[in-house]
Design a protein around this motif. Structure first.
Motif, PDB file in Angstrom:
ATOM      1  N   GLN A 395       0.834  -1.210   0.000  1.00 18.92           N
ATOM      2  CA  GLN A 395       0.000   0.000   0.000  1.00 18.92           C
ATOM      3  C   GLN A 395       0.870   1.263   0.000  1.00 18.92           C
ATOM      4  O   GLN A 395       0.613   2.206  -0.753  1.00 18.92           O
ATOM      5  N   LEU A 398       2.312   1.715  -3.434  1.00 17.41           N
ATOM      6  CA  LEU A 398       1.329   2.179  -4.416  1.00 17.41           C
ATOM      7  C   LEU A 398       0.990   3.648  -4.187  1.00 17.41           C
ATOM      8  O   LEU A 398       0.864   4.437  -5.133  1.00 17.41           O
ATOM      9  N   GLN A 399       0.838   4.035  -2.897  1.00 17.66           N
ATOM     10  CA  GLN A 399       0.515   5.431  -2.611  1.00 17.66           C
ATOM     11  C   GLN A 399       1.644   6.351  -3.056  1.00 17.66           C
ATOM     12  O   GLN A 399       1.408   7.415  -3.618  1.00 17.66           O
ATOM     13  N   ALA A 402       1.563   6.676  -6.759  1.00 18.60           N
ATOM     14  CA  ALA A 402       0.499   7.561  -7.231  1.00 18.60           C
ATOM     15  C   ALA A 402       0.883   9.027  -7.054  1.00 18.60           C
ATOM     16  O   ALA A 402       0.568   9.862  -7.905  1.00 18.60           O
ATOM     17  N   ASN A 404       4.269  10.256  -6.102  1.00 21.38           N
ATOM     18  CA  ASN A 404       5.633  10.633  -6.476  1.00 21.38           C
ATOM     19  C   ASN A 404       6.113  10.024  -7.788  1.00 21.38           C
ATOM     20  O   ASN A 404       7.171  10.394  -8.291  1.00 21.38           O
ATOM     21  N   SER A 409       8.985   6.607  -2.045  1.00 17.61           N
ATOM     22  CA  SER A 409       8.616   7.814  -1.314  1.00 17.61           C
ATOM     23  C   SER A 409       9.646   8.922  -1.459  1.00 17.61           C
ATOM     24  O   SER A 409       9.925   9.664  -0.527  1.00 17.61           O
ATOM     25  N   GLU A 487      -2.988  -3.257  -9.782  1.00 13.13           N
ATOM     26  CA  GLU A 487      -3.470  -1.875  -9.727  1.00 13.13           C
ATOM     27  C   GLU A 487      -3.503  -1.300 -11.146  1.00 13.13           C
ATOM     28  O   GLU A 487      -2.653  -0.485 -11.537  1.00 13.13           O
ATOM     29  N   GLY A 489      -5.533   0.772 -12.644  1.00  9.19           N
ATOM     30  CA  GLY A 489      -5.749   2.217 -12.775  1.00  9.19           C
ATOM     31  C   GLY A 489      -4.455   2.991 -12.597  1.00  9.19           C
ATOM     32  O   GLY A 489      -4.147   3.911 -13.359  1.00  9.19           O
ATOM     33  N   LEU A 490      -3.680   2.603 -11.593  1.00 12.27           N
ATOM     34  CA  LEU A 490      -2.410   3.274 -11.344  1.00 12.27           C
ATOM     35  C   LEU A 490      -1.436   2.992 -12.486  1.00 12.27           C
ATOM     36  O   LEU A 490      -0.681   3.870 -12.911  1.00 12.27           O
ATOM     37  N   GLU A 492      -2.228   2.545 -15.575  1.00 11.15           N
ATOM     38  CA  GLU A 492      -2.613   3.423 -16.688  1.00 11.15           C
ATOM     39  C   GLU A 492      -2.160   4.854 -16.443  1.00 11.15           C
ATOM     40  O   GLU A 492      -1.695   5.541 -17.353  1.00 11.15           O
ATOM     41  N   GLN A 493      -2.275   5.283 -15.182  1.00 11.51           N
ATOM     42  CA  GLN A 493      -1.825   6.641 -14.852  1.00 11.51           C
ATOM     43  C   GLN A 493      -0.325   6.803 -15.112  1.00 11.51           C
ATOM     44  O   GLN A 493       0.115   7.793 -15.692  1.00 11.51           O
TER      45      GLN A 493
ATOM     46  N   ALA B  14       9.028  14.746   0.566  1.00 13.23           N
ATOM     47  CA  ALA B  14       9.660  13.684  -0.219  1.00 13.23           C
ATOM     48  C   ALA B  14      10.890  14.264  -0.935  1.00 13.23           C
ATOM     49  O   ALA B  14      11.895  13.589  -1.114  1.00 13.23           O
ATOM     50  N   TYR B 185      -6.641   1.669   1.126  1.00 13.78           N
ATOM     51  CA  TYR B 185      -6.089   2.064  -0.173  1.00 13.78           C
ATOM     52  C   TYR B 185      -7.234   2.356  -1.127  1.00 13.78           C
ATOM     53  O   TYR B 185      -8.192   1.596  -1.195  1.00 13.78           O
ATOM     54  N   PRO B 187      -8.128   2.523  -4.936  1.00 11.51           N
ATOM     55  CA  PRO B 187      -7.570   2.245  -6.256  1.00 11.51           C
ATOM     56  C   PRO B 187      -7.672   3.470  -7.172  1.00 11.51           C
ATOM     57  O   PRO B 187      -8.663   4.202  -7.127  1.00 11.51           O
ATOM     58  N   VAL B 188      -6.637   3.672  -7.960  1.00 17.27           N
ATOM     59  CA  VAL B 188      -6.569   4.874  -8.791  1.00 17.27           C
ATOM     60  C   VAL B 188      -7.758   4.985  -9.739  1.00 17.27           C
ATOM     61  O   VAL B 188      -8.259   6.074  -9.991  1.00 17.27           O
ATOM     62  N   SER B 189      -8.244   3.827 -10.218  1.00 14.63           N
ATOM     63  CA  SER B 189      -9.381   3.904 -11.145  1.00 14.63           C
ATOM     64  C   SER B 189     -10.589   4.539 -10.453  1.00 14.63           C
ATOM     65  O   SER B 189     -11.335   5.299 -11.061  1.00 14.63           O
ATOM     66  N   ARG B 192      -9.955   8.270 -10.100  1.00 16.35           N
ATOM     67  CA  ARG B 192     -10.139   8.950 -11.387  1.00 16.35           C
ATOM     68  C   ARG B 192     -11.617   9.062 -11.751  1.00 16.35           C
ATOM     69  O   ARG B 192     -12.070  10.052 -12.323  1.00 16.35           O
TER      70      ARG B 192
END
Lengths: 694, 251
Positions: A395, A398-399, A402, A404, A409, A487, A489-490, A492-493, B14, B185, B187-189, B192
């Motif tokens: 997690q 993934l965060q 999304a 950075n 991190s 993941e 969606g991520l 694809e991003q 960061a 968490y 999900p990005v989908s 979006r």
């Protein structure tokens, strides 16, 4: 031969058997059709022909277990022969006077030579069959080969636990022995005039039992009567394999190995709405529903699975076996409601789902073209969407990805920091045109242990006069492992971010350090419009040396080395030769580990495993691999320095660690191939110390 | 159950924190959601899942990029999101608390959650000040909240791991230290999808407040020393450590 009554009974039995068989396969095909649309298959007749040839020559089984495969080959040829033998036997039963013993001596105008040949083949094959099937029965029931069992922590259908597979095997094994034995006897009883030289086994039996008219009838009925029961049974047992494996192989994945199926089918049936990934069995593509019917449960995939080695509750074969039993209970049995149960309850445990390294070894080794790994990714996809509580390490990764664009991190602007520390300027490919756009990847950009190697790659590129640049903060993680974690969606991003960056850059080709980035850029970005040539740095380095742009000044004959094929360079993309060629040019003494090239053993980091916060106990795949390397080097004093060569930044981290945890420091050292090339070529070292930090 | 979660957008660390003049160089820094606020969102959604209700997430949009955090909150289960369009990256916690209170006032909240502190100023003021402005009781250092009728059972953490259980009448303000479960968490989908379909309500900042403090100087930490790596076998390392301790007069 048969009496009229016998003929009627036989024909009624045959029609009934055909009916049950037809019903069996109709149920199977109906259930396969309920799966989701699969990626489009091209030239299906051509693939089926290719598969038929592969099956005929038994090509795909020899990837593992050579001896058992040879026995399987005997069994296969025996059964193929027996398809013809059975037809002839039926004719012998139904057509008066039709008998083939002694070259068909009683038949008018008999092609004696052909009949003798047939008799010989049928007789010898009967012997092979009996030997082969006995070997398999001995292996399962007397030797009790561990390869046919599952770890205790693997989720199994209760019927499998209760020994369903063994019962299936025993049924078919006993059938084959009875069928073939009775057939041999029926021929032996026909030999009224003593031995037939073209039927050695039957003649031998005849010498013991003699000829008998009644014997012929009884043996014929045992041989062919059995078939009428066993054929319908096959469609309801794991031996559906006989019919479904060739078809499955013909309809196997055609896309590159490194291209995952989309989370939602590209071709959508009208009126159907799909959630991403798979929750229940019919959420899988129909080709993967079919996998369950093609699987004969040989466990070759389990043998090569790094997660299974690591005592994780994952067995790719158990996944297919459980799918098969689930489908059977639901379609042949009276539990259709079980189809709606989550796969994570019926087929594979959540813990097993998250143990997969996506190394592709299971798919590669499967003789029938099954893709258990693809099912696992689909299950992950849905678990993520459904809010399953994922590992905290995953997690966090993934965060960070999304926000950075990297899993460590670290701020985006820090990605190119190593390049700014170089003694020469490293071009920014998004600001000026370059020939080679170097996609560096997260580990090579940020990990302090790997950065010295990254800098070395830059130095050698520079020294070789390569016109290259990196994308600095515009590069994001390629998303290869993000996609394999489920993941979508991520993923694809990240693809969009990178495609936007590529859009700003002018370049002729991409070179990558990380095999994982290499894989997705090469095989998956084209689906998002990214049509570019992608090379791994080993290929680029080899070219520089072969073209004389880098000259090897020092031969490294003081090193004894072995090479680890990274999954995503080797098995996925066939990049076996460039690293080996490089090592050859460097003049090291090279030894190959037993598990190499296609059969390389995963380091255990892929598919998001490197992000896991929890580390399971037990010997890790990377540790096992280091031991394999040491065994390969052999015991005893070795005057040469022993090196474990890697071409993947993740491997550098995984194996350096494994050398320490196995207490083998001093015996073996992990080095990136770039370090050897640098030493051989003679790169001027900068002032700062560049040893790989402990 | 009407829960309002006040969130705070803060400069990301960061990257190395860039400094310009006497403050952070807000033009070259990314903004992220304060980590404790992730816990208060999680706590709010958990209560909603247990007893029903609505979760409204509200924050001050300092640099025009708060939408991301709000879409994320929606993907995690918030029902409504509001941003206060301030466009002032230097707005301190007193200022933000005032604007937030003015916006929350009319919402009829049963509970208002704020992260117990934020890692940029670490002053932990937003929660208590909202409570003061809204004339509600405040409880900070909260590690779990269960709603039952018009009161809630609140666990609060003290130093040294000691905990206490409170029964708090609604409405109240809680400073959330952590949710009982790690923040989920999204999900990005889903995020979006929210970005495409959801509407972010905009509110103009209203009111004025100040901590009365002004930055005199801000500077990145100066590296004065570094760790020394002691190398060698375990025996050699041990000997060196003993020697070092002796030389510092510690042994």
């Amino acid at each position: 031969m048969l009496t009229t009554i016998e003929k009627i009974i036989f024909i009624v039995l045959a029609i009934t058997a055909a009916g049950f068989t037809f019903h069996g396969f109709k149920v199977i095909i109906d259930s396969i059709r309920k799966g989701r649309p699969a990626p489009e298959l091209k030239d299906v007749p051509g693939s089926l022909v290719k598969a038929a040839i592969a099956v005929l020559f038994q090509q795909t089984i020899f990837k593992a277990r050579k001896v058992l495969s040879a026995i399987h080959m005997g069994l296969f040829f025996g059964l193929i022969t027996y398809a013809v033998v059975n037809l002839v036997d039926v004719l012998e039963g139904l057509v008066p006077g039709f008998e083939l013993v002694y070259g068909g001596v009683h038949l008018p105008n008999a092609p004696t030579g052909l009949i003798n040949a047939f008799n010989l083949i049928a007789d010898v094959m009967s012997g092979f069959l009996l030997i082969a099937i006995t070997t398999f029965l001995v292996r399962r029931f007397i030797v009790k080969d561990k390869a046919l069992t599952f770890r205790d922590n693997v989720l199994l259908n209760p019927k499998v636990k209760a020994g369903g597979q063994a019962r299936d095997s025993l049924t078919v094994g006993v059938f084959v022995i009875m069928h073939v034995g009775a057939r041999l006897m029926s021929q032996a009883f026909r030999l009224t005039e003593g031995a037939d030289p073209f039927m050695p086994i039957a003649s031998f039996l005849n010498s013991i039992f003699g000829a008998s008219e009644t014997g012929v009838h009884v043996a014929w009925w045992i041989s062919l009567g059995w078939v009428m029961f066993i054929i319908p049974y096959l469609s309801r047992s794991k031996h559906t394999h006989f019919f479904m494996s060739p078809v499955n192989l013909g309809l196997a994945k055609q896309n590159p190995r490194g291209q995952l199926d989309p989370a939602i089918p590209l071709k959508v049936i009208e009126g159907q709405k799909y959630d991403p990934g798979a929750k229940v069995i019919y959420d899988l593509a129909w080709t993967r529903v079919m996998d369950a019917y093609a699987c004969v449960q040989c466990n070759r995939c389990q043998d090569v699975c790094p997660a299974n080695f690591y005592q994780r509750p994952l067995s790719p074969s158990a996944l297919e076996v459980n799918k098969r039993y689930l489908l059977k209970e639901a379609t042949f049995g009276s539990h259709p409601e079980k189809l709606l149960l989550p796969l994570t309850e019926t087929v594979i445990s959540p813990e097993a789902v998250w143990s997969c390294t996506t190394c592709y070894a299971c798919v590669r080794v499967c003789p029938v073209g099954n893709e258990p790994m693809a099912d696992i990714v689909d299950i992950r996809r849905r678990m993520l969407i459904d809010g399953y509580e994922i590992d905290s390490g995953v997690q966090n990764a993934l965060q960070s990805l999304a926000t950075n664009g990297n899993w460590m991190s670290k701020g985006k602007r820090l990605r190119g920091r190593w390049a700014k520390e170089m003694e020469f300027p490293v071009k920014n490919a998004t600001e000026e045109p370059v020939e080679h756009l170097w996609f560096v990847g997260d580990t090579a950009s940020f990990d302090e242990r790997v950065i010295p190697n990254t800098k070395m790659v830059a130095r050698l590129f520079n020294q070789g006069g390569l016109d290259f640049g990196i994308m600095y903060q515009n590069e994001s993680n390629s998303g290869n492992d993000v996609r394999r974690v489920g993941e979508e969606g991520l993923f694809e991003q990240l693809v969009e971010q990178n495609m936007a960056a590529f859009g700003k850059a002018q370049f002729k080709q991409i070179v990558t350090t990380d095999p994982h980035s290499f894989n997705t850029l090469k095989n998956e970005y084209p689906q998002f419009g990214g049509t570019f040539e992608v090379k791994h740095y080993t290929v680029t380095l080899l070219k520089l040396i072969e073209e004389g742009k880098l000259t090897i000044k020092n031969k490294l004959s003081n090193y004894k080395v072995t090479f680890h094929d990274p999954c995503y360079l080797g098995r996925y993309n066939g990049g076996f030769t460039a690293p080996r060629k490089l090592l050859e040019l460097l003049g090291v003494e090279f030894v190959e580990m037993p598990r190499n090239c296609e059969n390389s053993f995963c380091c255990g980091a892929g598919g998001g495993q490197i992000w896991m916060g929890k580390v399971a106990p037990g010997e890790r795949p990377a540790e096992n691999r280091i031991k394999e390397a040491l065994t390969t080097f052999g015991e005893g004093a070795n005057a040469k320095t022993q090196l474990f060569i890697v071409t993947c930044p993740k491997d550098m981290v995984m194996y350096s660690d494994a050398v320490k945890t196995t207490g083998n420091e001093g015996k073996i050292e992990v080095r990136d191939i770039i370090q050897l090339v640098a030493e051989a070529v003679g790169v001027e070292m900068p002032l700062e110390a560049e040893a790989v930090a402990a | 159950m009407n829960i309002v979660v006040a969130i705070k957008h803060i400069p990301s660390i960061a990257d190395d924190l860039p400094v310009k003049g006497n403050n952070v160089d807000f033009d070259s820094v990314d903004f992220v959601l304060n980590e404790w606020d992730e816990h208060s969102i999680e706590q709010a959604v958990l209560i909603k899942e247990a007893v029903g209700g609505t979760v409204t997430v509200i924050g001050v949009d300092l640099i025009g990029e708060l939408d991301n955090a709000l879409h994320l909150a929606l993907a995690k289960g918030a029902d409504k999101v509001v941003k206060i369009t301030a466009d002032d990256p230097a707005a301190d916690s007193h200022m933000q608390a005032k604007w937030l209170s003015e916006a929350i006032k009319g919402m009829g909240a049963d509970m208002v959650f704020a992260g117990v502190q934020a890692s940029n100023d670490l002053d932990g003021q937003i929660g208590p000040m909202i409570a003061a402005y809204l004339d509600m009781p405040y409880i900070g250092g909260v590690s779990s909240i269960e709603a039952n009728g018009d009161s809630a059972t609140v666990n609060k953490e003290f130093a040294g791991g000691a905990g206490a259980k409170y029964s708090v009448h609604m409405p109240f303000v809680a400073g959330v230290q952590s949710a009982p479960k790690p923040p989920r968490y999204a999900p990005v989908s889903k995020v979006r999808q929210m970005a495409q379909s959801a509407t972010v309500e905009k509110v103009a900042p209203s009111g004025d407040a100040s901590s009365g403090l002004a930055f005199k100087k801000m500077a990145p930490p100066v590296v004065t020393g570094h760790a020394e790596m002691i190398e060698g076998s375990s025996k050699e390392v041990a000997a060196k450590i003993v020697e070092l301790l002796k030389s510092k007069g510690l042994a």
